[in-house]
Write a protein that holds these residues in place. Structure first.
Motif, mmCIF file in Angstrom:
data_model
loop_
_atom_site.group_PDB
_atom_site.id
_atom_site.type_symbol
_atom_site.label_atom_id
_atom_site.label_comp_id
_atom_site.label_asym_id
_atom_site.label_seq_id
_atom_site.Cartn_x
_atom_site.Cartn_y
_atom_site.Cartn_z
ATOM 1 N N VAL A 77 0.841 -1.126 -0.162
ATOM 2 C CA VAL A 77 0.087 0.083 0.080
ATOM 3 C C VAL A 77 1.092 1.390 0.004
ATOM 4 N N CYS A 78 1.896 1.111 0.849
ATOM 5 C CA CYS A 78 3.154 2.510 0.870
ATOM 6 C C CYS A 78 3.417 2.631 -0.756
ATOM 7 N N PHE A 79 3.935 1.532 -1.400
ATOM 8 C CA PHE A 79 4.449 1.753 -2.679
ATOM 9 C C PHE A 79 3.188 2.146 -3.722
ATOM 10 N N ILE A 80 2.216 1.498 -3.346
ATOM 11 C CA ILE A 80 1.044 2.244 -4.422
ATOM 12 C C ILE A 80 0.614 3.486 -4.151
ATOM 13 N N THR A 81 0.757 4.018 -3.230
ATOM 14 C CA THR A 81 0.010 5.228 -2.763
ATOM 15 C C THR A 81 1.206 6.572 -2.914
ATOM 16 N N ALA A 82 2.361 5.990 -3.155
ATOM 17 C CA ALA A 82 3.424 6.960 -3.143
ATOM 18 C C ALA A 82 3.267 7.864 -4.370
ATOM 19 N N PRO A 83 3.485 9.183 -4.333
ATOM 20 C CA PRO A 83 2.967 9.738 -5.655
ATOM 21 C C PRO A 83 4.093 9.808 -6.687
ATOM 22 N N TYR A 84 3.657 9.564 -7.826
ATOM 23 C CA TYR A 84 4.945 9.520 -8.911
ATOM 24 C C TYR A 84 4.507 10.466 -10.094
ATOM 25 N N ARG A 85 3.157 11.452 -9.765
ATOM 26 C CA ARG A 85 3.067 12.185 -10.966
ATOM 27 C C ARG A 85 4.001 13.515 -11.143
ATOM 28 N N GLY A 86 4.208 13.623 -12.449
ATOM 29 C CA GLY A 86 5.304 14.880 -12.508
ATOM 30 C C GLY A 86 6.669 14.337 -12.375
ATOM 31 N N LEU A 87 6.902 12.994 -12.149
ATOM 32 C CA LEU A 87 8.243 12.505 -12.234
ATOM 33 C C LEU A 87 8.805 12.188 -13.695
ATOM 34 N N GLY A 88 10.182 12.148 -13.756
ATOM 35 C CA GLY A 88 10.536 11.669 -15.035
ATOM 36 C C GLY A 88 10.559 10.293 -15.252
ATOM 37 N N ASN A 93 8.842 -0.924 -7.713
ATOM 38 C CA ASN A 93 8.640 -0.985 -6.516
ATOM 39 C C ASN A 93 7.511 -1.679 -6.303
ATOM 40 N N VAL A 94 6.278 -1.367 -7.076
ATOM 41 C CA VAL A 94 5.029 -1.932 -7.074
ATOM 42 C C VAL A 94 5.045 -3.502 -7.208
ATOM 43 N N LEU A 95 5.790 -3.825 -8.103
ATOM 44 C CA LEU A 95 6.145 -5.224 -8.438
ATOM 45 C C LEU A 95 6.642 -6.093 -7.138
ATOM 46 N N ALA A 96 7.675 -5.399 -6.584
ATOM 47 C CA ALA A 96 8.078 -5.854 -5.577
ATOM 48 C C ALA A 96 7.140 -6.238 -4.432
ATOM 49 N N GLY A 97 6.414 -5.271 -3.878
ATOM 50 C CA GLY A 97 5.139 -5.293 -3.228
ATOM 51 C C GLY A 97 4.191 -6.531 -3.559
ATOM 52 N N SER A 150 4.908 -8.931 -5.231
ATOM 53 C CA SER A 150 6.014 -10.236 -5.127
ATOM 54 C C SER A 150 5.906 -10.441 -3.409
ATOM 55 N N ILE A 151 5.888 -9.405 -2.544
ATOM 56 C CA ILE A 151 5.690 -9.910 -1.044
ATOM 57 C C ILE A 151 4.341 -10.434 -0.838
ATOM 58 N N ILE A 152 3.265 -9.945 -1.321
ATOM 59 C CA ILE A 152 1.999 -10.355 -1.161
ATOM 60 C C ILE A 152 1.985 -11.849 -1.539
ATOM 61 N N VAL A 153 2.578 -12.141 -2.729
ATOM 62 C CA VAL A 153 2.595 -13.574 -3.334
ATOM 63 C C VAL A 153 3.225 -14.403 -2.320
ATOM 64 N N SER A 154 4.522 -13.989 -1.808
ATOM 65 C CA SER A 154 5.194 -14.855 -0.861
ATOM 66 C C SER A 154 4.509 -15.019 0.496
ATOM 67 N N ALA A 192 11.459 -10.070 -4.364
ATOM 68 C CA ALA A 192 11.382 -8.551 -3.967
ATOM 69 C C ALA A 192 12.461 -7.955 -3.308
ATOM 70 N N ALA A 193 13.229 -8.721 -2.641
ATOM 71 C CA ALA A 193 14.217 -8.296 -2.018
ATOM 72 C C ALA A 193 15.521 -7.663 -3.113
ATOM 73 N N LEU A 194 15.626 -8.283 -4.044
ATOM 74 C CA LEU A 194 16.587 -8.094 -5.059
ATOM 75 C C LEU A 194 15.873 -6.944 -5.875
ATOM 76 N N LEU A 195 14.729 -6.777 -6.092
ATOM 77 C CA LEU A 195 14.184 -5.623 -6.744
ATOM 78 C C LEU A 195 14.311 -4.430 -6.081
ATOM 79 N N LEU A 196 13.966 -4.463 -4.592
ATOM 80 C CA LEU A 196 14.017 -3.265 -3.895
ATOM 81 C C LEU A 196 15.547 -2.920 -3.717
ATOM 82 N N THR A 197 16.278 -4.000 -3.751
ATOM 83 C CA THR A 197 17.912 -3.451 -3.699
ATOM 84 C C THR A 197 18.398 -2.645 -4.684
ATOM 85 N N TYR A 198 17.660 -3.035 -5.951
ATOM 86 C CA TYR A 198 18.027 -2.315 -7.155
ATOM 87 C C TYR A 198 17.616 -0.981 -7.218
#
Length: 107
Positions: free
Chosen positions: A44-55, A65-69, A71-75, A93-99
């Protein structure tokens, strides 16, 4: 969601994910019940993070990050079914978040 509240929810959820994963290894019965709300909170924190106006680069990192989240739910689903595939999805998820944490440009 307010940015400060999102930060506190993310920290608390991350601690629940770590605690649930560590306690599941010890075969504690209620470990998935700690892990699942933590996984939901992180996502939920990843999904609700603002991303409008970003490059383009930051939007791509947000989607990762949303895909990593997810993946944690599937886990957590595999953890409830007592299957060992939860470790693979948590590792993904850990590898994606580290990246994303290393590639994310600092302002």
């Amino acid at each position: 969601m307010n940015g400060r509240i999102r930060d506190y929810v993310f920290i608390f959820s991350g601690m629940l994910v770590l605690l649930g994963a560590a306690l599941y290894i010890t075969h504690w019965l209620y470990a998935p019940y700690l892990f699942a709300p933590g996984a939901a909170g992180v996502t939920v924190c990843f999904i609700t993070a603002p991303y409008r106006g970003l490059g383009f680069r930051r939007r791509r990192l947000h989607r990762i990050n949303v895909l990593a989240g997810i993946s944690i739910i599937v886990s957590s689903v595999f953890m409830f079914r007592e299957r060992m595939e939860w470790v693979v999805f948590l590792l993904i998820a850990a590898l994606l978040l580290t990246y994303t944490s290393f590639i994310n440009p600092r302002d």
